[in-house]
Scaffold this active site. Structure first.
Site, PDB file in Angstrom:
ATOM      1  N   THR A 101       0.870  -1.177   0.000  1.00 52.05           N
ATOM      2  CA  THR A 101       0.000   0.000   0.000  1.00 52.05           C
ATOM      3  C   THR A 101       0.903   1.220   0.000  1.00 52.05           C
ATOM      4  OG1 THR A 101      -1.853   1.145   1.038  1.00 52.05           O
ATOM      5  CG2 THR A 101      -0.377  -0.034   2.528  1.00 52.05           C
ATOM      6  N   GLU A 102       0.611   2.157  -0.911  1.00 53.77           N
ATOM      7  CA  GLU A 102       1.594   3.196  -1.229  1.00 53.77           C
ATOM      8  C   GLU A 102       1.822   4.190  -0.097  1.00 53.77           C
ATOM      9  OE1 GLU A 102      -1.140   2.489  -2.990  1.00 53.77           O
ATOM     10  OE2 GLU A 102      -2.127   4.293  -3.781  1.00 53.77           O
ATOM     11  N   ASN A 103       0.951   4.156   0.918  1.00 51.55           N
ATOM     12  CA  ASN A 103       1.220   5.038   2.052  1.00 51.55           C
ATOM     13  C   ASN A 103       2.280   4.470   2.994  1.00 51.55           C
ATOM     14  OD1 ASN A 103      -1.069   3.255   2.397  1.00 51.55           O
ATOM     15  ND2 ASN A 103      -1.276   4.084   4.438  1.00 51.55           N
TER      16      ASN A 103
END
Lengths: 227, 254
Positions: free
Chosen positions: A47-49
């Site tokens: 997840t890119e966060n």
């Protein structure tokens, strides 16, 4: 012409994700794919966060506001997970280290241009997030979408009319009616669901389509969403 | 003796000038330095340019700063959310300027500022509306856009624990923009749940070395953490669930 439901389509996509793959599932329908990844296979969700090894939503009472996914929903971290900052996270993506990314779409063109971030309507508030980074970053970009809009227009088009997210970036398109590969010769029907044939799909899309196997050109496959 | 700790959030944000560019950490609510933003509202600086991934959630934090009319421009990747009504209203009224930057370019431009990079070529956004006005160059057959660093006068960052040298550890995905923003600002102000003795942080785990930090203030544990342990009992926004504290503590298994 009944094809696959949204959930059956998510299961169909999950079946194409091999063990060991590093995968980013975009916000919205693509997150459904996670529900169908076999538990006995080690597939690492990004997840890119800032997390690799994302797990399912926690039970009520164990929600942790510091541990969320890109859709800002509460998630968990599986054994083997790793946290990192945003520049590292997008470096993973842009650097081609992710194997597969699954994204939604407004339109996909014959040569794999993707439009999924803006309808271009005047007055709409623009928001791009990580869409453009995801579109050009992963080794394979899968699109999960309906073949037609609610108005019956094909989302597969000769040229996108909505603002582009990325140019020639899509590898494969999964719809409830058929699966298409993007090839230098245009879209190739990899698999057709229900009673669809290449001819019926050409009628719906208005595009000239290639057939991955001779039988697709005439009779439809029966297997549908089975694995 | 180096001591970057300050006693309160008002002291932490003292001296932020009108017209400053202020980086604000966080992704949605995770890692958003809400107490520092509240102090900035109180402090009164205006005509600000805010650099952050989002443009406010609900009525707190960045949303409250916007609602107070302190912000001239927002540089972000994803302003529109289900709870971004403050931004939406001001943007539609023409009271806020927006620079929309793809998330990875935003992160890398911030990183580049802290790392002393003059500019860099990124493949993200090539052939899109967001490429307008940017120099394009083909390198080894692939198309790239020239992207410039984003620097700030001030960064407001939330971390989990810090020491008086400004060394920081973060918690889970609340790390997000913290380390890169801390390095990209002239003055970096950090709120932590807890200040610990010098030497108490594992040097192997420090994600932001103190060289990037100017001021640290302790704001206390958030409701889902009790004496350094996760206890849950809240929703994803950090609001308490309707249950007794005893059952939430008993339910904590991590």
């Amino acid at each position: 012409m009944t094809g696959l439901s949204r959930d059956e389509l998510a299961r169909r996509i999950a079946a194409d994700i091999p063990e060991g793959a590093y995968v980013n599932l975009g916000i919205g329908a693509p997150t459904l794919v996670a529900n169908h990844l076999p538990e006995d296979l080690e597939i690492v969700l990004h997840t890119e966060n800032g997390l690799l090894g994302m797990g399912p939503a926690p039970e009520d009472g164990l929600i942790d506001p510091d541990l969320i996914n890109a859709g800002k929903q509460a998630v968990t971290a599986l054994p083997g997970a790793a946290y990192f900052h945003h520049a590292d996270s997008f470096g993973m993506m842009r650097g081609g280290h992710l194997d597969i990314c699954v994204l939604g779409a407004f339109q996909v063109s014959e040569r794999g241009d993707l439009a999924n971030w803006s309808t271009g309507e005047p007055g709409a508030i623009p928001a791009v997030g990580g869409a453009m980074d995801l579109a050009i970053g992963a080794k394979q970009v899968f699109v999960m979408t309906d073949l037609l809009t609610r108005d019956g227009a094909s989302k597969l088009v000769a040229e996108c009319t909505y603002p582009l997210t990325g140019v020639a970036c899509v590898s494969r398109i999964y719809t409830g009616d058929a699966v298409f590969d993007v090839t230098p010769e245009g879209l190739r029907v990899r698999e057709a669901f229900g009673e669809h044939t290449v001819a019926s799909l050409e009628e719906l899309t208005g595009l000239t389509l290639q057939a991955a196997a001779p039988e697709l050109a005439s009779a439809a496959e029966e297997e549908g969403g089975s694995r | 003796m180096i001591d970057k700790t300050v006693a309160g959030t008002a002291e932490a944000v003292a001296g932020i000038a009108d017209g400053s560019t202020v980086m604000i950490g966080g992704f949605g609510r995770a890692g958003q330095p809400v107490e520092l933003i509240d102090a900035l509202i109180e402090q009164g600086a205006g005509d600000l340019t805010v650099v952050s991934n989002n443009a406010g959630n609900g009525d707190v934090g960045i949303a409250a700063l916007l609602a107070e009319g302190r912000v001239r421009k927002v540089v972000c990747s994803f302003p529109r959310q289900h709870d971004s009504w403050v931004f939406d209203r001001l943007y539609r009224a023409g009271e806020l300027e927006l620079e929309l930057v793809p998330q990875g370019n935003l992160a890398e431009r911030i990183r580049a500022a802290g790392a002393g990079i003059g500019a860099f070529y990124s493949p993200t956004g090539v052939g899109t509306l967001l490429a307008e006005g940017k120099e394009e160059r083909t390198i080894d057959g692939r198309r790239y856009l020239l992207e410039h660093p984003i620097r700030a006068d001030v960064a407001l960052v939330a971390a989990y624990r810090g020491d008086r040298w400004g060394n920081l550890v973060y918690r889970e995905t609340a790390r997000n923009f913290g380390p890169i923003m801390a390095a990209a600002a002239t003055t970096t102000v950090v709120q932590v749940d807890e200040l610990v003795e010098l030497g108490a942080l594992d040097p192997e785990s420090v994600a932001t070395p103190g060289i990037h930090v100017d001021r640290v203030v302790a704001v206390g544990y958030r409701p889902w953490i009790h004496e350094g342990r996760f206890v849950g009992g809240v929703d994803v926004n950090g609001a308490p669930l309707e249950q007794s504290p005893e059952s939430s503590v008993a339910g904590a298994v991590r």
